[in-house]
Scaffold this motif. Sequence first.
Motif, PDB file in Angstrom:
ATOM      1  N   ALA A 226      44.613  22.402 -11.835  1.00 28.05           N
ATOM      2  CA  ALA A 226      44.036  23.551 -11.144  1.00 28.05           C
ATOM      3  C   ALA A 226      43.741  24.673 -12.131  1.00 28.05           C
ATOM      4  CB  ALA A 226      44.993  24.034 -10.052  1.00 28.05           C
ATOM      5  N   LEU A 227      44.680  24.933 -13.039  1.00 23.42           N
ATOM      6  CA  LEU A 227      44.503  26.005 -14.014  1.00 23.42           C
ATOM      7  C   LEU A 227      43.353  25.719 -14.970  1.00 23.42           C
ATOM      8  CD1 LEU A 227      45.428  28.621 -15.364  1.00 23.42           C
ATOM      9  CD2 LEU A 227      47.135  27.299 -16.629  1.00 23.42           C
ATOM     10  N   ILE A 228      43.274  24.501 -15.484  1.00 17.77           N
ATOM     11  CA  ILE A 228      42.207  24.156 -16.431  1.00 17.77           C
ATOM     12  C   ILE A 228      40.847  24.239 -15.752  1.00 17.77           C
ATOM     13  CG2 ILE A 228      41.254  22.327 -17.885  1.00 17.77           C
ATOM     14  CD1 ILE A 228      44.121  21.348 -18.318  1.00 17.77           C
ATOM     15  N   SER A 229      40.742  23.753 -14.528  1.00 15.92           N
ATOM     16  CA  SER A 229      39.450  23.770 -13.825  1.00 15.92           C
ATOM     17  C   SER A 229      38.972  25.194 -13.602  1.00 15.92           C
ATOM     18  CB  SER A 229      39.573  23.039 -12.483  1.00 15.92           C
ATOM     19  OG  SER A 229      40.337  23.785 -11.556  1.00 15.92           O
ATOM     20  N   GLU A 230      39.905  26.122 -13.407  1.00 13.61           N
ATOM     21  CA  GLU A 230      39.533  27.509 -13.127  1.00 13.61           C
ATOM     22  C   GLU A 230      39.297  28.327 -14.390  1.00 13.61           C
ATOM     23  OE1 GLU A 230      42.000  27.795  -8.898  1.00 13.61           O
ATOM     24  OE2 GLU A 230      42.836  28.676 -10.723  1.00 13.61           O
ATOM     25  N   THR A 231      39.577  27.757 -15.557  1.00 12.01           N
ATOM     26  CA  THR A 231      39.484  28.504 -16.805  1.00 12.01           C
ATOM     27  C   THR A 231      38.363  28.023 -17.714  1.00 12.01           C
ATOM     28  OG1 THR A 231      41.894  28.837 -16.714  1.00 12.01           O
ATOM     29  CG2 THR A 231      40.809  29.299 -18.803  1.00 12.01           C
ATOM     30  N   TYR A 461      38.927  15.325 -10.106  1.00 12.11           N
ATOM     31  CA  TYR A 461      38.026  15.346  -8.951  1.00 12.11           C
ATOM     32  C   TYR A 461      38.545  16.299  -7.877  1.00 12.11           C
ATOM     33  CZ  TYR A 461      34.209  13.011  -6.370  1.00 12.11           C
ATOM     34  OH  TYR A 461      33.032  12.712  -5.721  1.00 12.11           O
ATOM     35  N   SER A 462      39.852  16.247  -7.608  1.00 10.26           N
ATOM     36  CA  SER A 462      40.427  17.114  -6.577  1.00 10.26           C
ATOM     37  C   SER A 462      40.369  18.581  -6.990  1.00 10.26           C
ATOM     38  CB  SER A 462      41.876  16.706  -6.287  1.00 10.26           C
ATOM     39  OG  SER A 462      42.685  16.839  -7.441  1.00 10.26           O
ATOM     40  N   ALA A 463      40.585  18.872  -8.283  1.00 18.17           N
ATOM     41  CA  ALA A 463      40.528  20.260  -8.751  1.00 18.17           C
ATOM     42  C   ALA A 463      39.132  20.839  -8.625  1.00 18.17           C
ATOM     43  CB  ALA A 463      40.989  20.338 -10.207  1.00 18.17           C
ATOM     44  N   GLU A 464      38.120  19.973  -8.632  1.00 18.91           N
ATOM     45  CA  GLU A 464      36.740  20.440  -8.501  1.00 18.91           C
ATOM     46  C   GLU A 464      36.298  20.550  -7.045  1.00 18.91           C
ATOM     47  OE1 GLU A 464      34.660  18.841 -12.580  1.00 18.91           O
ATOM     48  OE2 GLU A 464      34.895  17.402 -10.945  1.00 18.91           O
ATOM     49  N   TYR A 466      38.191  21.217  -4.208  1.00 17.94           N
ATOM     50  CA  TYR A 466      38.849  22.154  -3.304  1.00 17.94           C
ATOM     51  C   TYR A 466      38.623  23.606  -3.722  1.00 17.94           C
ATOM     52  CZ  TYR A 466      41.255  18.116  -1.336  1.00 17.94           C
ATOM     53  OH  TYR A 466      41.530  16.921  -0.722  1.00 17.94           O
ATOM     54  N   PRO A 467      38.561  24.536  -2.756  1.00 18.04           N
ATOM     55  CA  PRO A 467      38.383  25.953  -3.064  1.00 18.04           C
ATOM     56  C   PRO A 467      39.600  26.528  -3.794  1.00 18.04           C
ATOM     57  CG  PRO A 467      37.935  25.483  -0.734  1.00 18.04           C
ATOM     58  CD  PRO A 467      38.593  24.266  -1.307  1.00 18.04           C
ATOM     59  N   THR A 468      39.435  27.711  -4.366  1.00 20.24           N
ATOM     60  CA  THR A 468      40.517  28.353  -5.127  1.00 20.24           C
ATOM     61  C   THR A 468      41.766  28.537  -4.282  1.00 20.24           C
ATOM     62  OG1 THR A 468      38.910  29.513  -6.502  1.00 20.24           O
ATOM     63  CG2 THR A 468      41.139  30.404  -6.449  1.00 20.24           C
ATOM     64  N   LYS A 469      41.597  28.918  -3.017  1.00 24.26           N
ATOM     65  CA  LYS A 469      42.741  29.138  -2.137  1.00 24.26           C
ATOM     66  C   LYS A 469      43.540  27.858  -1.885  1.00 24.26           C
ATOM     67  CE  LYS A 469      40.784  33.001   0.524  1.00 24.26           C
ATOM     68  NZ  LYS A 469      40.374  33.447   1.875  1.00 24.26           N
ATOM     69  N   LEU A 470      42.883  26.706  -2.076  1.00 21.45           N
ATOM     70  CA  LEU A 470      43.526  25.420  -1.774  1.00 21.45           C
ATOM     71  C   LEU A 470      43.621  24.513  -2.991  1.00 21.45           C
ATOM     72  CD1 LEU A 470      41.604  24.586   1.535  1.00 21.45           C
ATOM     73  CD2 LEU A 470      43.930  25.447   1.361  1.00 21.45           C
ATOM     74  N   ARG A 471      43.209  24.997  -4.160  1.00 25.77           N
ATOM     75  CA  ARG A 471      43.045  24.084  -5.299  1.00 25.77           C
ATOM     76  C   ARG A 471      44.367  23.429  -5.700  1.00 25.77           C
ATOM     77  NH1 ARG A 471      39.598  26.885  -7.893  1.00 25.77           N
ATOM     78  NH2 ARG A 471      37.916  25.693  -6.911  1.00 25.77           N
ATOM     79  N   SER A 472      45.431  24.187  -5.793  1.00 19.80           N
ATOM     80  CA  SER A 472      46.716  23.587  -6.165  1.00 19.80           C
ATOM     81  C   SER A 472      47.240  22.683  -5.065  1.00 19.80           C
ATOM     82  CB  SER A 472      47.741  24.676  -6.488  1.00 19.80           C
ATOM     83  OG  SER A 472      47.435  25.303  -7.708  1.00 19.80           O
ATOM     84  N   ARG A 473      46.979  23.038  -3.821  1.00 24.33           N
ATOM     85  CA  ARG A 473      47.369  22.154  -2.716  1.00 24.33           C
ATOM     86  C   ARG A 473      46.575  20.844  -2.782  1.00 24.33           C
ATOM     87  NH1 ARG A 473      48.206  27.206  -0.249  1.00 24.33           N
ATOM     88  NH2 ARG A 473      50.050  27.323   1.100  1.00 24.33           N
ATOM     89  N   GLY A 474      45.270  20.952  -3.069  1.00 28.19           N
ATOM     90  CA  GLY A 474      44.434  19.752  -3.141  1.00 28.19           C
ATOM     91  C   GLY A 474      44.846  18.830  -4.268  1.00 28.19           C
ATOM     92  N   THR A 475      45.078  19.394  -5.449  1.00 28.93           N
ATOM     93  CA  THR A 475      45.552  18.564  -6.561  1.00 28.93           C
ATOM     94  C   THR A 475      46.965  18.052  -6.278  1.00 28.93           C
ATOM     95  OG1 THR A 475      46.219  20.600  -7.707  1.00 28.93           O
ATOM     96  CG2 THR A 475      44.108  19.645  -8.318  1.00 28.93           C
ATOM     97  N   GLY A 476      47.755  18.849  -5.563  1.00 27.61           N
ATOM     98  CA  GLY A 476      49.080  18.387  -5.170  1.00 27.61           C
ATOM     99  C   GLY A 476      49.013  17.211  -4.219  1.00 27.61           C
ATOM    100  N   LEU A 477      48.025  17.224  -3.316  1.00 22.52           N
ATOM    101  CA  LEU A 477      47.836  16.101  -2.396  1.00 22.52           C
ATOM    102  C   LEU A 477      47.500  14.834  -3.168  1.00 22.52           C
ATOM    103  CD1 LEU A 477      47.474  15.051   0.546  1.00 22.52           C
ATOM    104  CD2 LEU A 477      45.053  15.679   0.327  1.00 22.52           C
ATOM    105  N   ALA A 478      46.592  14.932  -4.141  1.00 23.45           N
ATOM    106  CA  ALA A 478      46.231  13.766  -4.945  1.00 23.45           C
ATOM    107  C   ALA A 478      47.436  13.261  -5.734  1.00 23.45           C
ATOM    108  CB  ALA A 478      45.087  14.119  -5.895  1.00 23.45           C
TER     109      ALA A 478
END
Length: 557
Positions: A226-231, A461-464, A466-478
């Motif tokens: 999540a951090l890398i995708s946002e940076t 793929y999941s980090a890309e 999901y929205p910022t509000k859900l990005r860590s949750r989305g990557t956590g789901l994967a």
Amino acid sequence: MWGRISKLENAAWPELAARPLWFYLGVAAVTAGVILHLPMWLDAAKMHYRLVGMAVDTPMLIGMPLIVLGLIATAYGLIPRDYKVSRTELAKVSIRPMDDASLSWTHVALLLAMAMAVVIDVMKPATLGFVLPGMAKEYGLKSATTPHGSVPVALFPLAAAIGLVAGSFLWGAFADRIGRRASILLAAVMFISTAICGAMPAYQWNCFMCFLMGLGAGGMLPIAFALISETMPARHRSWIMVLIGTQFALAYILVSWLSSILLPHYGWRILWLLNLPTGLMLLVLARWIPESARFLIARGRGSEARAVMERYKAHLVIDSDSELAVEAGVRNKWREILSPELATKSLVLCVLALGAGLIAFGFQMWLPSNLQKLGFSAHASSTILRNGALIGLPATVVLAALYGLWSSKKTVMLLALATVAALVGCAVVGNSIAHHQSLMYLLLAVPICASSSLTAVALTYSAELYPTKLRSRGTGLAAAASKLGGILISGMVVLAVAVPSIATTALICAVPLLLAAVLAAVFGVETRKQRLEEITAREYRITAADPEMAALSGGNL
């Protein structure tokens, strides 16, 4: 220590914790608690470091509560103080310069730090496969090498897998609430505490510590992605993330190499004790790991976001609206993952990650035991697995190039189908693989590297998506879906009290991967070189027909 850095750096890289004193006291207490477990292990050197049946000594009794108190203090120190969301400040910050920036040395420092963090994180569960034979022998547990034991040794990976699944969900929520960086630091301190796995005299305590190890390790990967995708700049984001993810293979190589060197002299416990220095290394790396500017803007912490952006040579741009306003209708809740906009994408990711987890816990976890059952020594099996991973390592660079330069959707499909083909080959050859060394290296290299590559692609793929509000949750789901494979395989072993053969695990792993390729073809979306806000706007069906939202997304929909 941190007060000595320059004012500019202090603005761009704030104090490690919201409450520094509590944080540093917590880290010191956890470290001291782990060190107090070492005398008992050192005293057992004359017994080849066997501790089974020994009574817990006084230093260990002091160290255990010290670790618990240290973790509580660390968590309290890392939780941010209350921040009032400033809509005015949020509305004036544009994230586009971060996407358009050129790669700088600051980006490189972050990537190196996160690559090392990913390697250290993956080494924790990967270690299980190499310590299981020794644990089974010392504790008298049932396994492929000790068939007359009482309790199945598969309880350890089962406990770890349950912890990994729980950790993926838990840390995903943490990172979306308290921040990416704070969550990484808390996970690192938990890594340090799990070093005491190497000093547990009873298997019951070790099983519990395996759960805690999984709980800590389960969160690092989703947060890192999540951090890398946002940076990272948009045009470089995809291939960089896949390349970072393929460090899983490097982690497996390191664990197999350390196993072949250390196990003959210090026993299986030494691999757990390495959690102490590697966990401390993660804390040192935090100096080069910033908070996500996107997360800071979304939480209304605009001044901190500006400082981070300037550090990455992204000049501040004042806009009438924030690009993150495309997420105005996104709820910061787990159930949003299953919303109509994201449900099919979540399904693709979960099935793909499940296949990756089945390979990791089916092949990687039990290959040392299976190879020893076929007549190879512990040293020989570790060497075989290390060489197999080395053979497949160059393919990870090709995979990163395909994902970032060709197509993210097509790369997912191609990787899944190629892995299925290799798994079918392993199923056909079966245990006779031991008699064909060249074929063995070739066929084992594919599942070993495919496990890391599939997980890397699923998390990227999941980090890309999901929205910022859900990005860590989305990557956590994967990440959780990949660990669910570990629960299924380990549970099967516990119930059957038998280690699955190479052919059996190959067939089990091939089914979800074949399904994942089909689902990706039908429901997958292309993310290559697209800005995260563009992907979010498209998934939530914000189009040029909605002038306000189209303007917020830059008119590139």
